[in-house]
Design a protein around this motif. Structure first.
Motif, mmCIF file in Angstrom:
data_model
loop_
_atom_site.group_PDB
_atom_site.id
_atom_site.type_symbol
_atom_site.label_atom_id
_atom_site.label_comp_id
_atom_site.label_asym_id
_atom_site.label_seq_id
_atom_site.Cartn_x
_atom_site.Cartn_y
_atom_site.Cartn_z
ATOM 1 N N GLN A 140 0.835 -1.203 0.000
ATOM 2 C CA GLN A 140 0.000 0.000 0.000
ATOM 3 C C GLN A 140 0.868 1.251 0.000
ATOM 4 O O GLN A 140 0.527 2.262 -0.618
ATOM 5 N N ASN A 148 -8.400 -0.276 1.217
ATOM 6 C CA ASN A 148 -9.343 -1.278 1.732
ATOM 7 C C ASN A 148 -8.666 -2.631 1.928
ATOM 8 O O ASN A 148 -8.962 -3.362 2.883
ATOM 9 N N ASP A 149 -7.764 -2.979 1.028
ATOM 10 C CA ASP A 149 -7.049 -4.253 1.167
ATOM 11 C C ASP A 149 -6.181 -4.251 2.426
ATOM 12 O O ASP A 149 -6.075 -5.261 3.141
ATOM 13 N N ASP A 151 -6.816 -2.476 5.114
ATOM 14 C CA ASP A 151 -7.734 -2.545 6.265
ATOM 15 C C ASP A 151 -8.198 -3.977 6.521
ATOM 16 O O ASP A 151 -8.324 -4.414 7.674
ATOM 17 N N GLU A 152 -8.442 -4.725 5.447
ATOM 18 C CA GLU A 152 -8.875 -6.113 5.608
ATOM 19 C C GLU A 152 -7.777 -6.951 6.260
ATOM 20 O O GLU A 152 -8.040 -7.790 7.132
#
Length: 351
Positions: A140, A148-149, A151-152
Motif C-alpha cells: 500500500q 481497503n485491502d 484494512d482487511e
C-alpha cells in the motif's frame, strides 16, 4: 353364701392388721421414749471459750473450660471426580501445600490438551496474518494495493489476536481445573478426620478432610459476669487439664464483649502453650483469681466428728450444749469455714 363372703375378706384384713402392727413396732411406738435432755444433758461450763467472728477468706473459683483449636479448617473438593489416591489418615501431621489426595484427572488432562492444540492453531494463523499485514502495508505504501485491502489485512490480524487471547485464557482455566485434582493442605496441622475413601465420587463443595493446627490451641471458658468484669486481656491464669495431668498457665487473649443472657456469663478465650498431648474438645479447668470475702471461721480443732455429721460445744448462758454445724473449705489447715449452725458472737468451748 354370707359365710363364704366373710371368709373371703377375713384373711386380707388380718394380713393388713399384722402389717400395720409390724410397721408400728419398727417405728418404735411400743418402746419407752427417752427425752433428748436425758441423752445430751446440759452442763455448766466456766472454762475458756472461742468467740465466733467474721474473717476475710480467699475463695478460689474453678471454671469448667474446653480446649479448642484456634486454626481449624475443612478441606473440600472443587470438582466432580472420583478419588484415585488418598494419602493421609486421621491423626497424621501434614504441612501446608502437601498433597492430601488426588482425584481422577483423565478428563481434565484431555481438556488441557485440547486447549493447547487450539492455542497452537491460533498462533499459526496469527503468524500468517502478521506476514500478510506486513506485506499489505508495504504494497500500500508503494501504491500497489488499495487502502481497503490493507484494512482487511489489519482486521484479520486483530481478530486472530483476540482469538489468541481467548485461547490463552481457555488454556489457563483448563490448567486451573487440572490443579484442583490435587487437593493440598491449606495449613500446617493434624488431620482430625477424613470423610471419603478411595473410589468415592466427590462433588464440588463436599467436605473431605478436617484439619487443625496443634500450635494454635486455646481454651474457651464461660465466666460468670461478676468475675468476668474483673479480668483483663493479657492476664495470666492457672489452668489444669486433669486427663493428661497438666498444670500450666494460660494468657487471656480475648473476652467476647457480649454476655450470654441465659447464663449471665462472658466467653473468655485464653492462649495456652503448645503441648502435643492437647487435643480439641478436652475438658479443662481455669482457676480465677481468689477474692477475699467475710466468712464465719472457727479453729478446726473445735469441730467434733459425729458419724457423718459435725458438731461443736456451744456455751449458752453458762450451760454447755452440743450444736450440729455444716462446714466448708479449710483455711490455712488450721481453721474451717462454717456454712450453717453458728452465728457471730456464739461462744464455743475450748475443751
Amino acid at each position: 353364701m354370707t359365710v363364704s363372703v366373710n371368709k373371703k375378706w377375713l384373711m386380707p384384713l388380718i394380713a393388713i392388721a399384722g402389717l400395720l402392727v409390724m410397721i408400728a413396732a419398727m417405728a418404735g411406738l411400743f418402746n419407752h421414749k427417752i427425752t433428748p435432755e436425758v441423752l445430751l444433758p446440759k452442763t455448766e461450763f466456766s472454762g475458756d471459750t472461742y468467740s465466733v467472728t467474721f474473717q476475710p477468706v480467699a475463695e478460689p473459683e474453678n471454671v469448667p473450660a474446653t480446649i479448642i483449636a484456634q486454626q481449624n479448617t475443612l478441606v473440600s473438593s472443587r470438582i466432580l471426580a472420583p478419588i484415585s489416591d488418598l494419602k493421609v489418615r486421621a491423626g497424621q501431621i501434614v504441612r501446608q501445600g502437601e498433597i492430601l489426595m488426588t482425584l481422577d484427572d483423565n478428563e481434565l488432562q484431555t481438556q488441557v490438551a485440547q486447549a493447547q492444540a487450539q492455542l497452537a492453531v491460533v498462533n499459526t494463523q496469527l503468524t500468517q496474518a502478521h506476514l500478510q499485514l506486513t506485506r499489505a502495508m508495504k504494497l500500500q505504501a508503494e501504491g500497489l494495493i488499495a487502502v481497503n485491502d490493507l484494512d482487511e489485512a489489519r482486521t484479520a490480524f486483530d481478530q486472530l489476536s483476540a482469538s489468541k487471547t481467548r485461547a490463552e485464557q481457555g488454556l489457563a482455566q483448563a490448567k486451573v481445573m487440572l490443579s484442583y485434582s490435587q487437593i493440598v493442605s491449606p495449613i500446617d496441622g493434624k488431620v482430625v478426620d477424613r470423610m471419603a475413601e478411595p473410589g468415592d465420587v466427590v462433588s464440588p463443595g463436599q467436605v473431605l478432610l478436617s484439619i487443625y493446627n496443634p500450635a494454635s490451641m486455646q481454651i474457651e471458658a464461660s465466666v460468670r459476669e461478676q468475675k468476668a468484669v474483673q479480668l483483663d486481656i493479657g492476664q495470666t491464669l492457672d489452668v489444669e487439664v486433669a486427663s493428661i495431668g497438666l498444670m500450666t498457665t494460660a494468657t487471656i487473649a480475648e473476652i467476647v464483649p457480649v454476655a450470654d443472657s441465659s447464663a449471665r456469663s462472658f466467653l473468655v478465650k485464653l492462649d495456652i502453650s503448645q503441648d502435643r498431648r492437647l487435643m480439641p474438645g478436652m475438658y479443662s479447668k481455669v482457676k480465677l483469681p481468689a477474692q477475699r470475702e467475710q466468712q464465719l471461721v472457727i479453729p478446726s480443732s473445735l469441730v467434733i466428728p459425729y458419724g457423718q455429721l459435725e458438731m461443736v460445744q456451744v456455751v449458752n448462758n453458762g450451760l454447755l450444749e452440743r450444736r450440729y454445724i455444716r462446714t466448708g473449705q479449710s483455711v490455712d489447715n488450721q481453721h474451717v469455714v462454717v456454712i450453717s449452725g453458728l452465728a457471730v458472737g456464739d461462744l464455743i468451748a475450748r475443751q
